[in-house]
Design a protein around this motif. Structure first.
Motif, PDB file in Angstrom:
ATOM      1  N   LEU A 161     -93.933  62.438 117.461  1.00 49.35           N
ATOM      2  CA  LEU A 161     -93.088  63.048 116.447  1.00 49.35           C
ATOM      3  C   LEU A 161     -92.732  62.022 115.384  1.00 49.35           C
ATOM      4  N   PRO A 162     -92.763  62.410 114.106  1.00 56.81           N
ATOM      5  CA  PRO A 162     -92.451  61.454 113.043  1.00 56.81           C
ATOM      6  C   PRO A 162     -90.964  61.108 113.015  1.00 56.81           C
ATOM      7  N   CYS A 163     -90.670  59.820 112.777  1.00 56.87           N
ATOM      8  CA  CYS A 163     -89.275  59.364 112.712  1.00 56.87           C
ATOM      9  C   CYS A 163     -88.868  59.021 111.286  1.00 56.87           C
ATOM     10  N   TYR A 164     -89.544  58.052 110.686  1.00 52.21           N
ATOM     11  CA  TYR A 164     -89.203  57.670 109.318  1.00 52.21           C
ATOM     12  C   TYR A 164     -90.382  56.931 108.698  1.00 52.21           C
ATOM     13  N   ARG A 165     -90.397  56.903 107.380  1.00 50.72           N
ATOM     14  CA  ARG A 165     -91.434  56.179 106.644  1.00 50.72           C
ATOM     15  C   ARG A 165     -90.894  54.849 106.155  1.00 50.72           C
ATOM     16  N   TRP A 166     -91.777  53.873 106.053  1.00 51.62           N
ATOM     17  CA  TRP A 166     -91.367  52.560 105.574  1.00 51.62           C
ATOM     18  C   TRP A 166     -92.530  51.903 104.845  1.00 51.62           C
ATOM     19  N   THR A 167     -92.211  50.851 104.103  1.00 49.87           N
ATOM     20  CA  THR A 167     -93.207  50.173 103.276  1.00 49.87           C
ATOM     21  C   THR A 167     -93.273  48.693 103.625  1.00 49.87           C
ATOM     22  N   HIS A 168     -94.228  48.009 103.024  1.00 45.35           N
ATOM     23  CA  HIS A 168     -94.351  46.565 103.186  1.00 45.35           C
ATOM     24  C   HIS A 168     -93.689  45.838 102.016  1.00 45.35           C
ATOM     25  N   THR A 169     -93.338  44.606 102.264  1.00 46.58           N
ATOM     26  CA  THR A 169     -92.825  43.734 101.210  1.00 46.58           C
ATOM     27  C   THR A 169     -93.538  42.395 101.293  1.00 46.58           C
ATOM     28  N   VAL A 170     -93.577  41.689 100.192  1.00 43.67           N
ATOM     29  CA  VAL A 170     -94.205  40.368 100.133  1.00 43.67           C
ATOM     30  C   VAL A 170     -93.100  39.310 100.159  1.00 43.67           C
ATOM     31  N   GLU A 239     -92.026  30.076 105.235  1.00 40.23           N
ATOM     32  CA  GLU A 239     -91.050  29.045 104.878  1.00 40.23           C
ATOM     33  C   GLU A 239     -91.694  27.664 104.819  1.00 40.23           C
ATOM     34  N   LEU A 240     -92.686  27.436 105.684  1.00 39.25           N
ATOM     35  CA  LEU A 240     -93.375  26.146 105.701  1.00 39.25           C
ATOM     36  C   LEU A 240     -94.376  26.009 104.554  1.00 39.25           C
ATOM     37  N   GLY A 241     -94.588  27.072 103.801  1.00 38.48           N
ATOM     38  CA  GLY A 241     -95.484  27.005 102.658  1.00 38.48           C
ATOM     39  C   GLY A 241     -96.945  27.210 102.976  1.00 38.48           C
ATOM     40  N   LEU A 242     -97.239  27.792 104.160  1.00 33.80           N
ATOM     41  CA  LEU A 242     -98.641  27.982 104.539  1.00 33.80           C
ATOM     42  C   LEU A 242     -99.296  29.167 103.846  1.00 33.80           C
ATOM     43  N   GLY A 243     -98.490  30.071 103.283  1.00 37.60           N
ATOM     44  CA  GLY A 243     -99.076  31.217 102.623  1.00 37.60           C
ATOM     45  C   GLY A 243     -98.015  32.215 102.215  1.00 37.60           C
ATOM     46  N   VAL A 244     -98.475  33.317 101.634  1.00 39.21           N
ATOM     47  CA  VAL A 244     -97.616  34.419 101.229  1.00 39.21           C
ATOM     48  C   VAL A 244     -97.548  35.414 102.378  1.00 39.21           C
ATOM     49  N   GLY A 245     -96.358  35.874 102.721  1.00 34.62           N
ATOM     50  CA  GLY A 245     -96.214  36.800 103.828  1.00 34.62           C
ATOM     51  C   GLY A 245     -96.228  38.246 103.390  1.00 34.62           C
ATOM     52  N   ILE A 246     -96.852  39.102 104.192  1.00 30.53           N
ATOM     53  CA  ILE A 246     -96.767  40.547 103.996  1.00 30.53           C
ATOM     54  C   ILE A 246     -96.197  41.122 105.282  1.00 30.53           C
ATOM     55  N   VAL A 247     -94.971  41.647 105.205  1.00 34.39           N
ATOM     56  CA  VAL A 247     -94.276  42.145 106.398  1.00 34.39           C
ATOM     57  C   VAL A 247     -93.676  43.514 106.108  1.00 34.39           C
ATOM     58  N   ALA A 248     -93.211  44.172 107.163  1.00 39.71           N
ATOM     59  CA  ALA A 248     -92.476  45.420 106.998  1.00 39.71           C
ATOM     60  C   ALA A 248     -91.195  45.139 106.227  1.00 39.71           C
ATOM     61  N   ALA A 249     -90.873  46.002 105.263  1.00 38.24           N
ATOM     62  CA  ALA A 249     -89.685  45.778 104.441  1.00 38.24           C
ATOM     63  C   ALA A 249     -88.425  45.702 105.290  1.00 38.24           C
ATOM     64  N   ILE A 250     -88.391  46.435 106.402  1.00 33.11           N
ATOM     65  CA  ILE A 250     -87.222  46.440 107.265  1.00 33.11           C
ATOM     66  C   ILE A 250     -86.983  45.074 107.911  1.00 33.11           C
ATOM     67  N   ALA A 251     -88.025  44.228 107.935  1.00 32.98           N
ATOM     68  CA  ALA A 251     -87.913  42.922 108.579  1.00 32.98           C
ATOM     69  C   ALA A 251     -87.238  41.875 107.699  1.00 32.98           C
ATOM     70  N   TYR A 252     -86.992  42.210 106.446  1.00 36.13           N
ATOM     71  CA  TYR A 252     -86.359  41.237 105.548  1.00 36.13           C
ATOM     72  C   TYR A 252     -84.892  41.569 105.365  1.00 36.13           C
ATOM     73  N   ASP A 253     -84.041  40.570 105.565  1.00 35.91           N
ATOM     74  CA  ASP A 253     -82.612  40.687 105.341  1.00 35.91           C
ATOM     75  C   ASP A 253     -82.184  39.569 104.404  1.00 35.91           C
ATOM     76  N   ASP A 264     -91.086  43.332  95.829  1.00 34.95           N
ATOM     77  CA  ASP A 264     -91.412  44.725  96.130  1.00 34.95           C
ATOM     78  C   ASP A 264     -92.926  44.938  96.117  1.00 34.95           C
ATOM     79  N   ALA A 265     -93.441  45.536  97.206  1.00 39.89           N
ATOM     80  CA  ALA A 265     -94.887  45.789  97.283  1.00 39.89           C
ATOM     81  C   ALA A 265     -95.185  47.227  97.656  1.00 39.89           C
ATOM     82  N   ARG A 266     -94.183  48.091  97.524  1.00 39.32           N
ATOM     83  CA  ARG A 266     -94.383  49.475  97.963  1.00 39.32           C
ATOM     84  C   ARG A 266     -95.465  50.190  97.155  1.00 39.32           C
ATOM     85  N   HIS A 267     -95.711  49.717  95.930  1.00 38.43           N
ATOM     86  CA  HIS A 267     -96.725  50.355  95.089  1.00 38.43           C
ATOM     87  C   HIS A 267     -98.139  49.874  95.432  1.00 38.43           C
ATOM     88  N   LEU A 268     -98.241  48.853  96.269  1.00 41.58           N
ATOM     89  CA  LEU A 268     -99.557  48.290  96.593  1.00 41.58           C
ATOM     90  C   LEU A 268    -100.185  48.903  97.836  1.00 41.58           C
TER      91      LEU A 268
END
Length: 315
Positions: A161-170, A239-253, A264-268
């Motif tokens: 059953l569907p719960c909610y929709r979410w997007t990624h962030t960079v 944080e260590l500068g190894l690269g750009v992160g792509i994570v679930a938007a909910i994971a960023y506070d 914001d990367a929801r359009h990508l």
């Protein structure tokens, strides 16, 4: 015929015919397991397992036909036990939840807090894994509820059953060129993102397929330098500068992740859908319905029950 014989047969298949592991799982001895299996075979008049000496090596053709019946009998026995407990001990019991790391770490805590306030006599057990592992735990009867993004809907034994929709962030470290461009009002593009090394989820986790699909459709190569199962690990290496992160938007506070900047990367990337799943044929105790509604208020008991009896379910 008894349930211990059926459990021995089922565990033998699940444990890849390793009777030592079966004995450990059932808290008995290996000779005891062998005896239970042989007694059931004698009663049925068939060999369920192929043997090489004393070792089990596989299922016979009759065994392959018998196993679904064994599974069904044991599931119904468990359903019977739960039905009894619902009347005898309605407000107490165990709730087993299988979820991916992102769901367990970021989406579930508020629901768990509220559920514990209303059901203090119910103990919670969490198991984390990939969507495929979550599905397997449900199918094997080792979890009551599964929560994940991908793969759950691929199994006909499960009602999803569907719960909610979410997007990624960079995510980038402070001072990163992408931060400066975002602050200047320049929208992030896949072409620009493809110029940097990327740190993101392992294949099969947390919407990774939508990330790969977006770059593939744009004809761009994705330079993934590090993958992980959870966002906290990804953020550490960003944080260590190894690269750009792509994570679930909910994971960023913003407060907790003060050493990172989100773009914001929801359009990508395509939206992701978090799903909740239960076994179609499992008896759900009252507090299971209560937890489902606490986590996803639109999923009322009536809605879940209607979906379970609808032809083909309501995925």
């Amino acid at each position: 015929m008894n349930f211990q014989q059926l459990r021995s047969v089922r565990e033998a298949q699940r444990r890849n015919f390793n009777l030592t592991e079966v004995a450990q799982a059932l808290h008995t001895s290996q000779p005891g397991v062998s005896r239970q299996i042989r007694e059931l075979e004698d009663e049925l008049g068939i060999d369920i397992f192929v043997r090489a000496g004393k070792r089990l090596t596989g299922l016979t053709e009759p065994g392959r036909n018998v196993m679904p019946i064994v599974e069904r009998l044991l599931r119904e026995a468990e359903n019977l036990r739960r039905a009894g407990e619902d009347f005898a001990r309605a407000d107490s019991g165990h709730l087993r939840i299988a979820a991916t790391h992102s769901q367990a770490r970021y989406a579930l805590p508020p629901a768990v807090r509220d559920f514990r306030d209303s059901h203090p006599e119910v103990s919670l057990q969490f198991t984390q894994g990939s969507p495929q592992q979550v599905a397997r735990l449900l199918i094997d009867g080792e979890a009551d509820i599964g929560i994940a993004t991908e793969a759950l809907a691929l199994h006909p034994q499960l009602l999803t059953l569907p719960c909610y929709r979410w997007t990624h962030t960079v995510l980038v470290p402070p001072g990163h060129p992408l931060e400066a461009e975002a602050n200047a009002g320049t929208p992030l593009t896949l072409e620009r993102l493809a110029q940097f090394p990327v740190i993101t989820y392992e294949t099969g986790y947390t919407g990774r397929s939508h990330i790969d699909d977006a770059f593939a459709k744009a004809g761009l190569d994705l330079d993934v330098v590090l993958v992980a199962m959870d966002a906290d690990v990804i953020k550490t290496y960003v944080e260590l500068g190894l690269g750009v992160g792509i994570v679930a938007a909910i994971a960023y506070d913003e407060e907790r992740d003060r050493h990172l900047r989100a773009i914001d990367a929801r359009h990508l990337f395509a939206d992701n859908l978090t799903r909740l799943a239960v076994r179609r044929d499992a008896y759900l105790r009252d507090y299971v319905y209560a937890f489902i509604e606490t986590f996803a208020p639109p999923l009322t008991r009536d809605l879940v029950e209607q979906a379970r009896v609808a032809p083909g379910g309501s995925d």
